[in-house]
Scaffold this motif. Sequence first.
Motif, PDB file in Angstrom:
ATOM      1  N   LEU A   1       9.586  21.883 -13.275  1.00 42.69           N
ATOM      2  CA  LEU A   1       9.568  20.694 -12.027  1.00 42.69           C
ATOM      3  C   LEU A   1       9.328  19.312 -12.510  1.00 42.69           C
ATOM      4  O   LEU A   1       9.528  18.662 -11.614  1.00 42.69           O
ATOM      5  N   GLY A   2       8.762  18.860 -13.439  1.00 42.25           N
ATOM      6  CA  GLY A   2       8.259  17.799 -13.840  1.00 42.25           C
ATOM      7  C   GLY A   2       9.420  16.598 -13.958  1.00 42.25           C
ATOM      8  O   GLY A   2       9.100  15.558 -13.272  1.00 42.25           O
ATOM      9  N   VAL A   3      10.346  16.982 -14.530  1.00 42.00           N
ATOM     10  CA  VAL A   3      11.659  16.154 -14.710  1.00 42.00           C
ATOM     11  C   VAL A   3      12.187  15.899 -13.301  1.00 42.00           C
ATOM     12  O   VAL A   3      12.401  14.705 -13.016  1.00 42.00           O
ATOM     13  N   PRO A   4      12.563  16.668 -12.510  1.00 39.93           N
ATOM     14  CA  PRO A   4      13.290  16.348 -11.306  1.00 39.93           C
ATOM     15  C   PRO A   4      12.155  15.708 -10.342  1.00 39.93           C
ATOM     16  O   PRO A   4      12.896  14.655  -9.639  1.00 39.93           O
TER      17      PRO A   4
ATOM     18  N   VAL B   1       0.781  -1.234  -0.150  1.00 37.18           N
ATOM     19  CA  VAL B   1       0.080  -0.068  -0.087  1.00 37.18           C
ATOM     20  C   VAL B   1       0.770   1.245  -0.049  1.00 37.18           C
ATOM     21  O   VAL B   1       0.476   2.275  -0.727  1.00 37.18           O
ATOM     22  N   LEU B   2       1.840   1.466   0.795  1.00 30.24           N
ATOM     23  CA  LEU B   2       2.870   2.274   0.885  1.00 30.24           C
ATOM     24  C   LEU B   2       3.608   2.358  -0.516  1.00 30.24           C
ATOM     25  O   LEU B   2       3.647   3.786  -0.979  1.00 30.24           O
ATOM     26  N   LEU B   3       4.026   1.415  -1.064  1.00 28.66           N
ATOM     27  CA  LEU B   3       4.717   1.644  -2.377  1.00 28.66           C
ATOM     28  C   LEU B   3       3.668   1.902  -3.384  1.00 28.66           C
ATOM     29  O   LEU B   3       4.327   2.857  -4.226  1.00 28.66           O
ATOM     30  N   PHE B   4       2.649   1.413  -3.417  1.00 22.56           N
ATOM     31  CA  PHE B   4       1.607   1.888  -4.649  1.00 22.56           C
ATOM     32  C   PHE B   4       1.528   3.213  -4.372  1.00 22.56           C
ATOM     33  O   PHE B   4       1.255   4.347  -5.258  1.00 22.56           O
ATOM     34  N   SER B   5       1.134   3.645  -3.130  1.00 25.48           N
ATOM     35  CA  SER B   5       0.443   5.096  -2.917  1.00 25.48           C
ATOM     36  C   SER B   5       1.778   5.937  -3.251  1.00 25.48           C
ATOM     37  O   SER B   5       1.529   7.219  -3.981  1.00 25.48           O
ATOM     38  N   TYR B   6       3.279   5.669  -2.891  1.00 22.02           N
ATOM     39  CA  TYR B   6       4.365   6.586  -3.241  1.00 22.02           C
ATOM     40  C   TYR B   6       4.349   6.715  -4.692  1.00 22.02           C
ATOM     41  O   TYR B   6       4.498   7.813  -5.273  1.00 22.02           O
ATOM     42  N   ALA B   7       4.342   5.574  -5.300  1.00 20.88           N
ATOM     43  CA  ALA B   7       4.703   5.318  -6.820  1.00 20.88           C
ATOM     44  C   ALA B   7       3.603   6.141  -7.583  1.00 20.88           C
ATOM     45  O   ALA B   7       3.837   7.008  -8.510  1.00 20.88           O
ATOM     46  N   VAL B   8       2.235   5.983  -7.439  1.00 18.54           N
ATOM     47  CA  VAL B   8       1.197   6.351  -8.117  1.00 18.54           C
ATOM     48  C   VAL B   8       1.342   8.092  -7.775  1.00 18.54           C
ATOM     49  O   VAL B   8       1.200   8.855  -8.947  1.00 18.54           O
ATOM     50  N   THR B   9       1.315   8.631  -6.651  1.00 16.51           N
ATOM     51  CA  THR B   9       1.327   9.846  -6.289  1.00 16.51           C
ATOM     52  C   THR B   9       2.455  10.744  -6.922  1.00 16.51           C
ATOM     53  O   THR B   9       2.214  11.599  -7.526  1.00 16.51           O
ATOM     54  N   MET B  10       3.793  10.210  -6.585  1.00 16.20           N
ATOM     55  CA  MET B  10       4.960  10.765  -7.351  1.00 16.20           C
ATOM     56  C   MET B  10       4.900  10.830  -8.772  1.00 16.20           C
ATOM     57  O   MET B  10       5.280  11.930  -9.449  1.00 16.20           O
ATOM     58  N   VAL B  11       4.560   9.632  -9.313  1.00 14.19           N
ATOM     59  CA  VAL B  11       4.790   9.636 -10.800  1.00 14.19           C
ATOM     60  C   VAL B  11       3.523  10.423 -11.284  1.00 14.19           C
ATOM     61  O   VAL B  11       3.917  11.337 -12.525  1.00 14.19           O
ATOM     62  N   SER B  12       2.286  10.717 -11.198  1.00 14.39           N
ATOM     63  CA  SER B  12       1.514  11.394 -11.297  1.00 14.39           C
ATOM     64  C   SER B  12       1.588  12.897 -11.119  1.00 14.39           C
ATOM     65  O   SER B  12       1.233  13.674 -12.157  1.00 14.39           O
ATOM     66  N   LEU B  13       2.250  13.164 -10.011  1.00 16.88           N
ATOM     67  CA  LEU B  13       2.757  14.687  -9.820  1.00 16.88           C
ATOM     68  C   LEU B  13       3.734  15.169 -11.091  1.00 16.88           C
ATOM     69  O   LEU B  13       3.763  16.034 -11.415  1.00 16.88           O
ATOM     70  N   GLY B  14       4.671  14.194 -11.222  1.00 12.27           N
ATOM     71  CA  GLY B  14       5.769  14.500 -11.967  1.00 12.27           C
ATOM     72  C   GLY B  14       5.321  14.570 -13.659  1.00 12.27           C
ATOM     73  O   GLY B  14       5.634  15.409 -14.178  1.00 12.27           O
ATOM     74  N   ALA B  15       4.376  13.679 -13.794  1.00 14.20           N
ATOM     75  CA  ALA B  15       3.696  13.787 -15.137  1.00 14.20           C
ATOM     76  C   ALA B  15       2.875  14.830 -15.392  1.00 14.20           C
ATOM     77  O   ALA B  15       3.099  15.690 -16.312  1.00 14.20           O
ATOM     78  N   GLY B  16       2.206  15.332 -14.382  1.00 13.04           N
ATOM     79  CA  GLY B  16       1.424  16.631 -14.481  1.00 13.04           C
ATOM     80  C   GLY B  16       2.244  17.765 -14.439  1.00 13.04           C
ATOM     81  O   GLY B  16       1.842  18.728 -15.135  1.00 13.04           O
ATOM     82  N   LEU B  17       3.274  17.685 -14.005  1.00 15.47           N
ATOM     83  CA  LEU B  17       4.262  19.252 -13.762  1.00 15.47           C
ATOM     84  C   LEU B  17       5.376  19.105 -15.103  1.00 15.47           C
ATOM     85  O   LEU B  17       6.407  19.777 -15.000  1.00 15.47           O
TER      86      LEU B  17
END
Length: 456
Positions: free
Chosen positions: A78-81, A57-73
């Motif tokens: 800021l998206g690439v970093p 659950v922690l892995l999934f939450s971290y991965a989806v949140t961070m990748v979604s945030l990076g893709a949106g940015l």
Amino acid sequence: MATEYGHEYGLDGGPGYPAGADADERRHRWPAVLRAPFEGRHWREVGYALLSLPISVLLFSYAVTMVSLGAGLLVTFLGVPVLAAALAGCRMLGSVERARARTLLGLRVAEPEPLRARTRGAGSWMAAVLKSGASWRSLLYAVLHLPWAVFSFTVTVTLWVSGWALLTYPGWFWVFPMYAGQDGMQLYGDETHQIYLDNPFELTVTALVGLLLTLATPWIVRALTMVDRVMVYGLLGPSKLATRVVELESDRGVVVDTAAADLRRIERDLHDGAQARLVNLAMDLGLAKEKLQEDPQEAARMVDEAHGEVKTALQELRDLARGIHPAVLTDRGLDAALSSVASRCAVPVNVEVDLPERPAPAIEGIAYFTVSELLQNVSKHARATYASVDVWRVENRLMLQVVDNGVGGADASAGSGLAGLAERLDAVDGILVVDSPAGGPTRVTAELPWRAERPA
């Protein structure tokens, strides 16, 4: 190791089994099916399945949140970093998962290939993270592991709790009439009929069902954790390409060391053998020249001895040239070359070569020197009275087998010449297998890749 068959990926003694599992199995009186629910391995696997849910659950939450945030940015700088940080975090969490699998499942997975930044700096590091296949495999693991962890957790908890609850039901069924106001555990009930498990026969059947579930649970949990093993090994370990690159780098080092050792041997043989003999020959001829006028007979004797020295030096040079690469191998192939080697062996040797065509010169040379060294071992150490050499082809492999009826006891892992021979074969994707029980016979089998000779 090149002298063994059947390597399992990153495991001790097989997929998650300790190296001495078979010996321990023989020492136990009770069969494995009865011991499994009480063994430490089962409890570790249950612990792994239970921990998988919160961790995934922690892995999934971290991965989806961070990748979604990076893709949106990505539309901003800021998206690439952010995306690089997300992948780097997945790699770090992947190392935690490898450690957990090693501790609870006995699964040893090597670290994935490191990041290769071309230059120092944040930009180069981010590019290396984004280009690394290990980073994306770690992200894929974080996403895929959650549904499997939910399923594995549910099955494990259901089976474990149900099995032990039913098995121990005869000991606690009194709770229902005393505190719940019913005769026992309700098996079925509607407005007109209720069935309770309350008589001795029903208690016995319930306990037997619980026993079956309890005995089956370790094997089901083991099957579930096998999927986890595959996921950890396939997604969090090094890629096949990276593993192959490491193997080739190691093999290249072996080839370089072997070539250097061969050059040192040739230099030593020339210096201590033919060169020293030729120096003595020059001195003897100089003395004979001085004696020629004073004592012609003595000079003739010295020239005759020098003639013998010349013959010996020529024979040593021929032997040295044969040790580098025999002319008979180049001209006539393995059959004739191995027959020549067998004729110089201290025991009778039968040679059988069945090849439809000649392999590549490099493979042919390695096969020749492999058989030569094995026959030297037979002459020096085996105390045999007979040996045989068989060479044949199986699909894309060149097979060599040397058998002798000596005393046995040869061991390729003892740092002997067989170990060096195994390393040389391993450098070209070959395999050496030694079967030499005490008392003999000794059977050494070598496999080499078949590479056909290129037409001139």
